[in-house]
Design a protein around this motif. Structure first.
Motif, PDB file in Angstrom:
ATOM      1  N   SER A  51       6.422  -2.949  10.696  1.00  0.00           N
ATOM      2  CA  SER A  51       5.623  -1.951   9.978  1.00  0.00           C
ATOM      3  C   SER A  51       6.479  -1.213   8.959  1.00  0.00           C
ATOM      4  N   ALA A  52       7.708  -0.896   9.325  1.00  0.00           N
ATOM      5  CA  ALA A  52       8.612  -0.214   8.391  1.00  0.00           C
ATOM      6  C   ALA A  52       8.901  -1.103   7.190  1.00  0.00           C
ATOM      7  N   LEU A  53       9.124  -2.387   7.438  1.00  0.00           N
ATOM      8  CA  LEU A  53       9.362  -3.311   6.325  1.00  0.00           C
ATOM      9  C   LEU A  53       8.094  -3.472   5.499  1.00  0.00           C
ATOM     10  N   GLY A  54       6.947  -3.474   6.166  1.00  0.00           N
ATOM     11  CA  GLY A  54       5.684  -3.562   5.448  1.00  0.00           C
ATOM     12  C   GLY A  54       5.482  -2.405   4.481  1.00  0.00           C
ATOM     13  N   ARG A  55       5.902  -1.221   4.884  1.00  0.00           N
ATOM     14  CA  ARG A  55       5.799  -0.058   3.980  1.00  0.00           C
ATOM     15  C   ARG A  55       6.720  -0.228   2.780  1.00  0.00           C
ATOM     16  N   ILE A  56       7.900  -0.776   3.018  1.00  0.00           N
ATOM     17  CA  ILE A  56       8.832  -1.029   1.917  1.00  0.00           C
ATOM     18  C   ILE A  56       8.202  -1.998   0.921  1.00  0.00           C
ATOM     19  N   VAL A  57       7.613  -3.068   1.428  1.00  0.00           N
ATOM     20  CA  VAL A  57       6.993  -4.067   0.555  1.00  0.00           C
ATOM     21  C   VAL A  57       5.844  -3.451  -0.238  1.00  0.00           C
ATOM     22  N   ALA A  58       5.025  -2.653   0.436  1.00  0.00           N
ATOM     23  CA  ALA A  58       3.853  -2.065  -0.223  1.00  0.00           C
ATOM     24  C   ALA A  58       4.228  -1.127  -1.362  1.00  0.00           C
ATOM     25  N   GLU A  59       5.399  -0.554  -1.298  1.00  0.00           N
ATOM     26  CA  GLU A  59       5.840   0.404  -2.309  1.00  0.00           C
ATOM     27  C   GLU A  59       6.521  -0.254  -3.501  1.00  0.00           C
ATOM     28  N   ARG A  60       6.672  -1.577  -3.467  1.00  0.00           N
ATOM     29  CA  ARG A  60       7.416  -2.265  -4.521  1.00  0.00           C
ATOM     30  C   ARG A  60       6.558  -3.330  -5.202  1.00  0.00           C
ATOM     31  N   GLU A  61       6.523  -3.266  -6.512  1.00  0.00           N
ATOM     32  CA  GLU A  61       5.730  -4.216  -7.279  1.00  0.00           C
ATOM     33  C   GLU A  61       6.376  -5.595  -7.340  1.00  0.00           C
ATOM     34  N   TRP A  62       7.678  -5.660  -7.156  1.00  0.00           N
ATOM     35  CA  TRP A  62       8.386  -6.918  -7.326  1.00  0.00           C
ATOM     36  C   TRP A  62       8.486  -7.730  -6.031  1.00  0.00           C
ATOM     37  N   LEU A  63       7.922  -7.205  -4.944  1.00  0.00           N
ATOM     38  CA  LEU A  63       8.103  -7.817  -3.635  1.00  0.00           C
ATOM     39  C   LEU A  63       6.754  -7.925  -2.918  1.00  0.00           C
TER      40      LEU A  63
END
Length: 390
Positions: free
Chosen positions: A290-302
């Protein structure tokens, strides 16, 4: 979406100040449990025979802890076998396939490997259902009359089966689940699984070289009632005189195990017990994903490689770069990002699997701390900036 980085106000223009305390994100061998160190391993059995009273007792202890933590019913047998998860899977395939029609489900490289074994080595003419990386096959096409072989969690694709509901309770065939990056992080429906395999170097961060084979009663019945047409190497033989060799499942391994690796596994199992058992392990893996999912959601390049959240892994999370660059260029970018992060001791071994589409693969299993996943985000930005600006 192009490979344009986010606005200047959110760019990582300098290396972040905080690093993951343990930058071990490899998908195998995976991170050691928190607090691990070599001096904490029991050593009394080292230099002793694995067939000594002490050696067999430690092997049995590892089996007993595995049963307790995974909540494996007494109807199922658990054995420690040679050659990691691959050895466990092939031991089961060579010993049990051929009795009835077979389906193989493949959506990543290890599933493809079992297809190769069945088609080119055993030559049993199976039905093969395939899906590309990031997707899963139509599970409604699985036939209860067939033996079925599948990876519960695709370590190289980040795709897992959502549950075991698709497995028929009244099936005639056997289910063979390669669960090496699923056990200890996901609920396993043991009543639906006849053969389950894993290697403790995955979710529990143990030292490699050994597999675990879990057999339900229907698998034992197959072993005792069926003799395959092909010869079996010694390390694959689980029966003698038409009866299961019970010693394999009581700590009497087929070949000599590394007792140091066994003690390393026991340490991990006892750590898991100390934090609350299987429920705690699943909760840790879910929190990390879930923590990694939040990181992904906040980045347009990922983005996630699997588009469907229902089939995304909570252990081997596979990501893709959102860029117009072709596959060759993306592969070069991933390699450079991984090298930059390793050189900074910010993240180790996060490049995707060599046969998978170019991307990142970040292990989120229970031995990883959520704080380290959260600290990784800014470092991913920093590495992406370096390669995107090149």
């Amino acid at each position: 979406m192009t490979d344009t980085i986010r606005s200047d106000s959110t760019r990582a223009s300098a290396a972040p100040a905080t690093k993951p305390a343990r930058p071990h994100f490899s998908s195998g061998p995976c991170a050691k449990p928190p607090g691990w160190s070599p001096d904490k391993l029991a050593t009394a059995v080292l230099g002793r025979s694995h067939r000594s009273k002490l050696g067999k007792a430690r092997l049995q202890h590892a089996i007993d802890l595995t049963r307790e933590l995974l909540k494996v019913p007494d109807t199922h047998r658990i054995g420690i076998v040679p050659a990691s998860d691959t050895g466990a899977v092939e031991m089961a395939m060579w010993s049990m396939l051929g009795a009835r029609p077979v389906q193989l489900l493949a959506w990543e490289s290890f599933g493809e490997g079992w297809v190769t074994d069945a088609v080119k080595q055993l030559r049993i003419d199976p039905e093969v259902l395939k899906a590309p990386y990031g997707e899963i096959v139509d599970l409604t096409q699985v036939k209860p009359s067939h033996d079925v072989i599948f990876t519960w969690n695709g370590t190289t694709s980040g795709v897992r089966v959502p549950n075991g509901d698709w497995i028929a309770e009244d099936r005639e065939g056997l289910t063979f689940a390669d669960a090496t990056s699923a056990v200890f992080a996901m609920d396993m429906p043991w009543d639906k699984l006849d053969v389950t395999t894993f290697s403790w170097q995955k979710v529990m961060g143990g030292e490699g070289g050994h597999g675990v084979l879990i057999l339900g009663p229907r698998a034992v019945e197959r072993l005792e009632s069926y003799t395959p047409a092909w010869p079996l190497p010694k390390i694959f033989r689980m029966t003698k005189g038409g009866k299961l060799i019970e010693g394999i499942f009581k700590g009497e391994t087929i070949n000599t195990p590394s007792m140091l690796a066994v003690e390393d596994y026991i340490f991990a199992l006892e750590w898991a017990q100390s934090i609350g058992g299987l429920d705690a392990l699943i909760a840790r893996s879910t929190a990390n994903a879930s923590a990694l999912g939040r990181i992904v959601a906040e980045r347009e390049w990922l983005d996630h490689l699997p588009a469907d959240p229902a089939i995304r892994s909570n252990t081997s999370v596979c990501l893709k770069l959102v860029t117009d660059a072709d596959a060759e260029a993306q592969s070069a970018m991933v390699k450079k990002m991984a090298a930059l992060l390793e050189a900074e001791d910010a993240a180790y071994d996060i490049a995707g699997y060599r046969d998978a589409p170019p991307g990142l693969r970040i292990w989120c299993g229970a031995t990883v701390d959520t704080a380290d996943i959260e600290a990784l985000g800014p470092w991913l930005d920093w590495a992406w900036e370096q390669v995107a600006a090149a």
